[in-house]
Scaffold this active site. Structure first.
Site, PDB file in Angstrom:
ATOM      1  N   ARG A  72       0.902  -1.151   0.000  1.00  0.00           N
ATOM      2  CA  ARG A  72       0.000   0.000   0.000  1.00  0.00           C
ATOM      3  C   ARG A  72       0.944   1.205   0.000  1.00  0.00           C
ATOM      4  O   ARG A  72       1.720   1.382   0.935  1.00  0.00           O
ATOM      5  CB  ARG A  72      -0.895  -0.031   1.226  1.00  0.00           C
ATOM      6  N   THR A 125      -8.794  -9.307  -5.061  1.00  0.00           N
ATOM      7  CA  THR A 125      -9.006  -9.029  -3.636  1.00  0.00           C
ATOM      8  C   THR A 125      -9.920 -10.106  -3.056  1.00  0.00           C
ATOM      9  O   THR A 125     -10.867 -10.524  -3.720  1.00  0.00           O
ATOM     10  CB  THR A 125      -9.637  -7.643  -3.379  1.00  0.00           C
ATOM     11  N   ASP A 127     -12.016  -9.630  -0.866  1.00  0.00           N
ATOM     12  CA  ASP A 127     -13.267  -9.030  -0.391  1.00  0.00           C
ATOM     13  C   ASP A 127     -14.427  -9.106  -1.391  1.00  0.00           C
ATOM     14  O   ASP A 127     -15.587  -8.965  -0.999  1.00  0.00           O
ATOM     15  CB  ASP A 127     -13.048  -7.544  -0.038  1.00  0.00           C
ATOM     16  N   ASP A 129     -15.388  -6.889  -3.486  1.00  0.00           N
ATOM     17  CA  ASP A 129     -16.143  -5.647  -3.290  1.00  0.00           C
ATOM     18  C   ASP A 129     -15.912  -4.647  -4.419  1.00  0.00           C
ATOM     19  O   ASP A 129     -16.101  -3.449  -4.240  1.00  0.00           O
ATOM     20  CB  ASP A 129     -15.725  -5.004  -1.948  1.00  0.00           C
ATOM     21  N   ARG A 171     -13.395  -5.990   4.925  1.00  0.00           N
ATOM     22  CA  ARG A 171     -13.360  -4.533   5.072  1.00  0.00           C
ATOM     23  C   ARG A 171     -14.783  -4.000   5.238  1.00  0.00           C
ATOM     24  O   ARG A 171     -15.447  -4.367   6.180  1.00  0.00           O
ATOM     25  CB  ARG A 171     -12.658  -3.911   3.869  1.00  0.00           C
ATOM     26  N   ILE A 250      -5.400 -15.892   8.058  1.00  0.00           N
ATOM     27  CA  ILE A 250      -5.523 -17.262   7.547  1.00  0.00           C
ATOM     28  C   ILE A 250      -6.411 -17.283   6.299  1.00  0.00           C
ATOM     29  O   ILE A 250      -6.287 -18.139   5.437  1.00  0.00           O
ATOM     30  CB  ILE A 250      -6.072 -18.164   8.670  1.00  0.00           C
TER      31      ILE A 250
END
Ligand code: ADP
Ligand code: F6P
Length: 331
Positions: A72, A125, A127, A129, A171, A250
């Site tokens: 990041r 990702t 996620d 999202d 997130r 994990i």
């Protein structure tokens, strides 16, 4: 187009290596030179890149993480560093960049495109999202990791007549919680998209344990509540024995599932072809099982709706006698 580059950015996701392999081998098969940029935009602005060949990506398809490393990069939010990145790519004679990353990474890619660098982004990702694509590389693996952890947790919870809170990542999105919760038959699924009432959860849990349940699984997305705090609150509020597990990283490592390996391989090849076809400033994702190429501007406009029908199904299937709906409203 003679030379392209690839980088991974943001949170790593299982399948990123399979994506890199696909990009490299498709590029080579298309007679392109291909560079690997280390550590996402951090490596780009430091000119940290190497030429890759077929053997650079040997034996990585089943490995989690990313051989290119990821980061990041705070500096890349500043125009100065975006211009520096674009200049480095130009100086290197790189005609196109493939970014593998999430919602943040795609914005970095858009900045480079605005500075005249052709880019395409592959969704990577856990996620799931990202706007404009049904699937993201890594999500399926993360969901499978949660399901397998819950199976173990249920065994021990059941042995002690306990309720088990399992906090999962995601997130601000509840996709990991919803997909895993449905697949493992969780009794409760808490997601940020659906406000829930701790009071209702406590009442419902009590009813179910009194009715003879030997265990109850509460999947809690990190964006919905803090698993540890919720567990402490429930312990105080009820006399139910609660065990809490924060699954953490994990979920982000490990061998990608077959689905993620396939998705990464398909999207990697499609990304190289997209650049060769003159596409730029576009997400290479999927819609209803088909590869799509969507301009960043259009992808941004799409707000993926919360999958309420699936959520309702999970609630109905997971809750004994339908007392497991813990929504703040609607009961
Ligand atoms: P992800 O891509 O997994 O969503 P982040 O949100 O952390 O992960 O974004 C990864 C990186 O992308 C950031 O650290 C930054 O370098 C870059 N990035 C994110 N948003 C922007 C932006 N608005 N402008 C330029 N670069 C950005
Ligand atoms: O975006 C992937 C993700 O694993 C999220 O689910 C989580 O909130 C975040 O990254 C954790 O990021 P970090 O690795 O910076 O702690």
């Amino acid at each position: 187009m003679k030379r392209i580059a690839v980088l991974t950015s943001g949170g790593d996701a299982p399948g990123m290596n399979a994506a890199i392999r696909s990009v490299v081998r498709t590029a080579l098969a298309s007679h392109l030179e291909i560079y690997g940029i280390y550590r996402g935009y951090s490596g780009l602005i430091e000119d940290d890149m190497v030429p890759m060949n077929s053997s650079s990506v040997s034996g990585i398809i089943l490995r989690g993480g990313t051989i290119l490393k990821t980061a990041r990069c705070k500096e890349f939010f500043e125009e100065f560093y975006q211009k520096k990145g674009a200049d480095i790519l130009r100086k290197r004679g790189i005609d196109g960049l493939i970014v593998i990353g999430g919602d943040g990474s795609i914005q970095g890619a858009e900045k480079l495109t605005n500075l005249g660098i052709p880019t395409v982004t592959m969704p990577g990702t856990i996620d799931n999202d990202m706007h404009g694509t049904d699937e993201t590389i890594g999500h399926d693996t993360a969901v499978n990791a949660v399901v397998s952890a819950v199976s173990r947790i249920r065994d021990t919870a059941s042995a002690h007549n306990r309720a088990a809170i399992v906090e999962v990542m995601g997130r601000f999105a509840g996709n990991i919680a919803l997909d895993a919760g449905l697949a493992c038959g969780a009794e409760y699924i808490l997601v940020p998209e659906v406000p829930f009432s701790r009071e209702k959860l406590a009442r419902s849990l009590k009813l179910q344990m009194e009715a003879g349940r030997t265990n109850s699984i509460i999947i809690c997305a990190e964006g919905a509540d803090d698993g540890r705090a919720l567990g402490d609150w429930l312990k105080e509020r009820t006399d139910i024995d609660i065990c809490t597990t924060i699954l953490g990283f994990i979920q982000r490592g490990g061998q990608p599932t077959a689905r993620d390996g396939q998705l990464a391989s398909i999207l990697g090849a499609a990304s190289v072809r997209a650049l060769l076809d003159g596409e730029t400033g576009a997400l290479v994702g999927t819609k209803q099982g088909k590869v799509i190429i969507l301009p960043y501007a259009e992808a941004k406009k799409i707000k993926e709706p919360f999958r309420e029908q699936l959520y309702n199904l999970a609630v109905m299937l997971g809750a004994a006698q339908n007392d497991g709906d813990v929504r703040e409203t609607g009961l």
